[in-house]
Every structure is written in structure tokens, then in C-alpha cells.
Design a protein around this motif. Structure first.
Motif, PDB file in Angstrom:
ATOM      1  N   UNK A   3       0.811  -1.217   0.000  1.00 37.28           N
ATOM      2  CA  UNK A   3       0.000   0.000   0.000  1.00 37.28           C
ATOM      3  C   UNK A   3       0.842   1.263   0.000  1.00 37.28           C
ATOM      4  N   UNK A   4       2.079   1.170   0.485  1.00 39.55           N
ATOM      5  CA  UNK A   4       2.932   2.350   0.557  1.00 39.55           C
ATOM      6  C   UNK A   4       3.587   2.689  -0.781  1.00 39.55           C
ATOM      7  N   UNK A   5       3.528   1.786  -1.756  1.00 42.07           N
ATOM      8  CA  UNK A   5       4.101   2.040  -3.066  1.00 42.07           C
ATOM      9  C   UNK A   5       3.096   2.757  -3.958  1.00 42.07           C
ATOM     10  N   UNK A   6       3.573   3.541  -4.931  1.00 39.18           N
ATOM     11  CA  UNK A   6       2.658   4.171  -5.887  1.00 39.18           C
ATOM     12  C   UNK A   6       1.846   3.108  -6.624  1.00 39.18           C
ATOM     13  N   UNK A   7       0.554   3.370  -6.773  1.00 33.53           N
ATOM     14  CA  UNK A   7      -0.363   2.447  -7.439  1.00 33.53           C
ATOM     15  C   UNK A   7      -0.498   1.113  -6.704  1.00 33.53           C
ATOM     16  N   UNK A   8      -0.024   1.054  -5.466  1.00 34.58           N
ATOM     17  CA  UNK A   8      -0.191  -0.144  -4.668  1.00 34.58           C
ATOM     18  C   UNK A   8       0.784  -1.261  -4.954  1.00 34.58           C
ATOM     19  N   UNK A   9       1.751  -1.037  -5.836  1.00 33.44           N
ATOM     20  CA  UNK A   9       2.724  -2.088  -6.150  1.00 33.44           C
ATOM     21  C   UNK A   9       3.392  -1.847  -7.491  1.00 33.44           C
ATOM     22  N   UNK A  10       4.211  -2.795  -7.902  1.00 31.73           N
ATOM     23  CA  UNK A  10       4.924  -2.674  -9.177  1.00 31.73           C
ATOM     24  C   UNK A  10       5.239  -4.057  -9.730  1.00 31.73           C
ATOM     25  N   UNK A  11       5.502  -4.097 -11.037  1.00 33.10           N
ATOM     26  CA  UNK A  11       5.866  -5.328 -11.738  1.00 33.10           C
ATOM     27  C   UNK A  11       7.131  -5.058 -12.553  1.00 33.10           C
ATOM     28  N   UNK A  12       8.076  -5.972 -12.468  1.00 41.43           N
ATOM     29  CA  UNK A  12       9.306  -5.892 -13.260  1.00 41.43           C
ATOM     30  C   UNK A  12       9.387  -7.130 -14.143  1.00 41.43           C
ATOM     31  N   UNK A  13       9.454  -6.914 -15.449  1.00 40.38           N
ATOM     32  CA  UNK A  13       9.577  -8.005 -16.412  1.00 40.38           C
ATOM     33  C   UNK A  13      10.975  -7.980 -17.008  1.00 40.38           C
ATOM     34  N   UNK A  14      11.621  -9.143 -17.047  1.00 34.80           N
ATOM     35  CA  UNK A  14      12.994  -9.252 -17.535  1.00 34.80           C
ATOM     36  C   UNK A  14      13.101 -10.447 -18.468  1.00 34.80           C
ATOM     37  N   UNK A  15      13.511 -10.196 -19.695  1.00 38.69           N
ATOM     38  CA  UNK A  15      13.711 -11.251 -20.691  1.00 38.69           C
ATOM     39  C   UNK A  15      15.199 -11.381 -20.962  1.00 38.69           C
ATOM     40  N   UNK A  16      15.767 -12.556 -20.660  1.00 39.89           N
ATOM     41  CA  UNK A  16      17.202 -12.784 -20.815  1.00 39.89           C
ATOM     42  C   UNK A  16      17.467 -13.752 -21.953  1.00 39.89           C
ATOM     43  N   UNK A  17      18.472 -13.416 -22.766  1.00 40.58           N
ATOM     44  CA  UNK A  17      18.907 -14.277 -23.860  1.00 40.58           C
ATOM     45  C   UNK A  17      20.387 -14.579 -23.679  1.00 40.58           C
ATOM     46  N   UNK A  18      20.731 -15.849 -23.676  1.00 39.13           N
ATOM     47  CA  UNK A  18      22.115 -16.268 -23.474  1.00 39.13           C
ATOM     48  C   UNK A  18      22.544 -17.158 -24.640  1.00 39.13           C
TER      49      UNK A  18
END
Length: 392
Positions: free
Chosen positions: A162-177
Motif C-alpha cells: 500500500x505504501x508504493x505508488x499504485x499499490x505495487x509494481x511489476x518488473x519483467x525481464x527477458x534474458x537471452x544467453x
């Protein structure tokens, strides 16, 4: 010391054949492990269990002025065959110290992962789902990993608070090796941050079998058979804040074929902020690792120096045991089969000192640490923490 869930996630990466070191994000991992180790805060107790190869749970209780804790759950579609009893888990798998860079491996061909039955593909892509609830704040943390292909990994991190803006966050990470090089693409709902990272390895290309390294002795320390030189960079931008950043870096690390002391050197530059950082880490002996880091800002002329060490303690062996070990090939022995514990220490030019002792006490794993400020004569002791872990 790694928490149990991080240990299980590392096992997922290992069994799914994902190289966590071949990325720009891990360029300075060796120095980070030796210089920026975490010191426990207050008293913490961890109780964990790998109830099946696919399911794990963990409970944490802590006291940092107020009683807090967390509940964690993990599911892996890939059966994880790793020791889970705290008395059996190798300390080397839990204590992050000097990291040896391994030879690059050619990525598996797509068809090698295909399983067919009655004319239909029945194989599944390996995935991992992790969730953690923090109490009493009710903050929820979740992570989803999926091996899309032998060269691609998708990672989603979510936080609900609740203390974060918009109630939360999402981080998407696409890795290519692709072994020879790797790329990463990231997006965060926090400020709509967009980013890209890349790492390129000079020298040997494992995708070309005809370029297999020979067995001749290396001509000089910078020979690609002795070590590997890697270069990388990252760029990120937030259209909402109209701000961004860029950094680049180099790393040279010796490979297992190197006959001398293993060492790792890195140089990272942030041209917008004017920061330069150089590190040098060396495994000076079987039980001793040393590291140093020098930071400098070209705009303010401010600089910082940090030095650190890692010393492993081994059990005393009888003469008969020592004689027997000499008859066993080194590659047959576990690196820490006779380890009692490890001492970590660091100190910077501002007089701040950190000490950490991690060991196994019968069925328990123990971490004891303290922070000191040598310039504050009246209050040199900053904090003391004790962490006890038990798993089944």
C-alpha cells in the motif's frame, strides 16, 4: 548466507542449465560477494523444508525492535535433486564468496528438448513460482521464472504494498544467453522504466566446434585460454520521468585452466554521473580470498576505497586422513567437505568495518555479524546480528 529459497532458486538455474554469470548484471558479482556481504540485523530464525522435489516452504521470525516475519512458498515444475537437510547442505552452496568463471558451453539445440508421444509434443517448459508474505506489513512479493527455450529465460517480479505508488509494481525481464554474448530486456511499471543490457565475451566461441581450445600451455596471462575478457553496457529510460541512465564495464577473469592464482578484475563507468569503479579480487590460497574496490567521481573528485577478505576454516585432520586425501584426485573431492566455517571482513577509508562469521553448528546454520565505525570513539559498535537457519 543465502536464504533457503535463494538456494533452491540457484538449484533451478543449475539443473535447467542456465549460466547466471554470463550477463552484464553479474559483471561485479565476485567483488560484491567479498565486499558487500549482508550483516544480520537483530535476531532472525529461519525454518525451511523441501518437502518434495517440486515444493518448498520457509518461515522466518525476526526481532528488530518489533517482531516481524514472513511466509514463503515455492513450486518448481523441474524436480530439484539437491540436499535440503541443513546438516547436509554444503557451506559452499550457501556462502557466496569468490566466484570462479567457468568455460562457456554451447547452448542446447531446440530439438534436444523435444519429447514426442503418439505424434504429439508432450514436453513442458521448466518454470518456477515463488511467493512471500511479510508480516505484519502484509507486503506480498512474487516471482515467476520460465525457461522459454535453451537460450531464453523470462522473469517476472511483483510487489504489492500500500505504501508504493499504485499499490505495487511489476518488473519483467527477458534474458537471452547465446554463450558468446547475452542480452537482457527489462520493463518496470514503476515510472514505465525501459532498459536493455548486453555482454560480449571475447575469444573462444563455443558455438563453433572447430574452434575448440588446444591443450598447449598459455603463452601469457591475457591469453584467452587462461581467462576470458568480457565487455558490456546497459541503457535505461523512463518516459514518465524523462530521465535515464547508461553504464558500461569490462571484466577479465581467469578460467580453470589457469595454473596460477585465480583472479578477477572489473572496471565499470557511469558517464552521466561521472563515476568510475575498479575492483580486483584474487583467491590467494585454498582458504583465503582477497578483494579491493576503488570508486572515483570525476566531477566532485570524491573517492572511496574498500578492502575485504574471506577466510575458510577447516577441520583438523588426523595424519591418516591427510595421507588418504593425498591419494584422492582433487576433482573427486568436494571443495568444502571438511569446512567448519568462514570469516568475512571488510573495511573502507571512512573507518567503517564489517565482520561476519558463518558456520554449521550441528544441525543448524549460523551467521553472526557486527558493524563498527572506528571514527566514533564513543559508539564504535554500530549493530550486531545473529541468524539461525534450519531446514529439512
Amino acid at each position: 548466507m543465502l536464504e533457503f529459497m535463494d538456494y533452491v532458486q540457484a538449484a533451478f538455474h543449475a539443473q535447467s542449465r542456465w549460466n547466471v554469470d554470463n550477463s552484464y548484471a553479474s559483471l561485479t558479482t565476485t567483488a560484491y560477494n567479498l565486499l558487500d556481504f549482508q550483516i544480520p540485523q537483530g535476531l532472525q530464525l529461519h525454518v525451511s523444508s523441501l518437502s518434495s522435489p517440486n515444493f518448498a516452504t520457509s518461515y522466518t521470525l525476526g526481532s528488530r525492535g518489533v517482531v516481524d516475519g514472513s511466509l514463503s512458498f515455492l513450486y518448481s515444475s523441474l524436480g530439484l535433486t539437491v540436499p535440503s537437510q541443513s546438516s547436509d547442505v554444503r557451506l559452499g552452496s550457501l556462502v557466496r564468496g569468490y566466484r570462479h568463471i567457468k568455460e562457456l558451453q554451447k547452448p542446447d539445440e531446440l530439438y534436444l528438448n523435444e519429447i514426442w508421444h503418439a505424434g504429439r509434443r508432450v514436453d513442458r517448459k521448466d518454470a518456477l513460482l515463488y511467493g512471500r508474505l511479510y508480516l505484519p506489513t502484509s507486503t506480498l512479493e512474487a516471482m515467476y521464472l520460465r525457461r522459454i527455450s535453451p537460450t531464453r529465460l523470462l522473469r517476472l517480479n511483483c510487489v504489492s504494498d500500500d505504501e508504493l505508488p499504485n499499490g505495487g509494481s511489476i518488473l519483467a525481464l527477458l534474458r537471452n544467453d547465446y554463450a558468446k554474448y547475452s542480452t537482457e530486456y527489462l520493463y518496470s511499471t514503476d515510472s514505465a522504466l525501459l532498459g536493455i543490457r548486453g555482454l560480449y565475451n571475447f575469444g573462444y566461441d563455443p558455438r563453433n566446434p572447430e574452434q575448440q581450445p588446444s591443450t598447449r600451455p598459455p603463452a601469457h596471462p591475457w591469453d584467452h585460454q587462461n581467462g576470458r575478457l568480457s565487455a558490456g553496457a546497459e541503457v535505461y529510460f523512463s518516459p514518465m520521468n524523462k530521465s535515464g541512465g547508461v553504464s558500461c564495464g569490462l571484466r577479465f577473469a581467469t578460467l580453470p585452466i589457469h595454473s596460477g592464482f585465480p583472479y578477477t578484475m572489473t572496471l565499470t563507468v557511469n558517464p552521466l554521473m561521472g563515476n568510475l569503479s575498479g575492483t580486483y579480487s584474487v583467491k590467494a590460497g585454498r582458504d583465503l580470498s582477497l578483494s579491493s574496490r576503488f570508486d572515483f567521481n570525476v566531477y566532485s573528485y570524491e573517492s572511496d576505497v574498500v578492502v575485504g577478505m574471506e577466510l575458510w576454516q577447516r577441520k583438523r585432520q588426523s595424519p591418516d586422513t591427510v595421507w588418504a586425501h593425498k591419494l584422492i584426485r582433487p576433482d573427486w573431492q568436494k571443495p568444502d567437505e571438511d569446512v567448519n566455517g568462514v570469516l568475512k571482513a571488510r573495511m573502507d577509508n571512512n573507518g567503517k568495518v564489517g565482520l561476519l562469521w558463518e558456520c554449521r553448528a550441528k544441525e543448524l546454520l549460523v551467521s553472526l555479524g557486527a558493524a563498527f565505525d572506528m571514527k566514533k570513539r564513543d559508539k564504535m559498535l554500530g549493530s550486531v546480528g545473529l541468524e539461525v537457519s534450519y531446514s529439512t
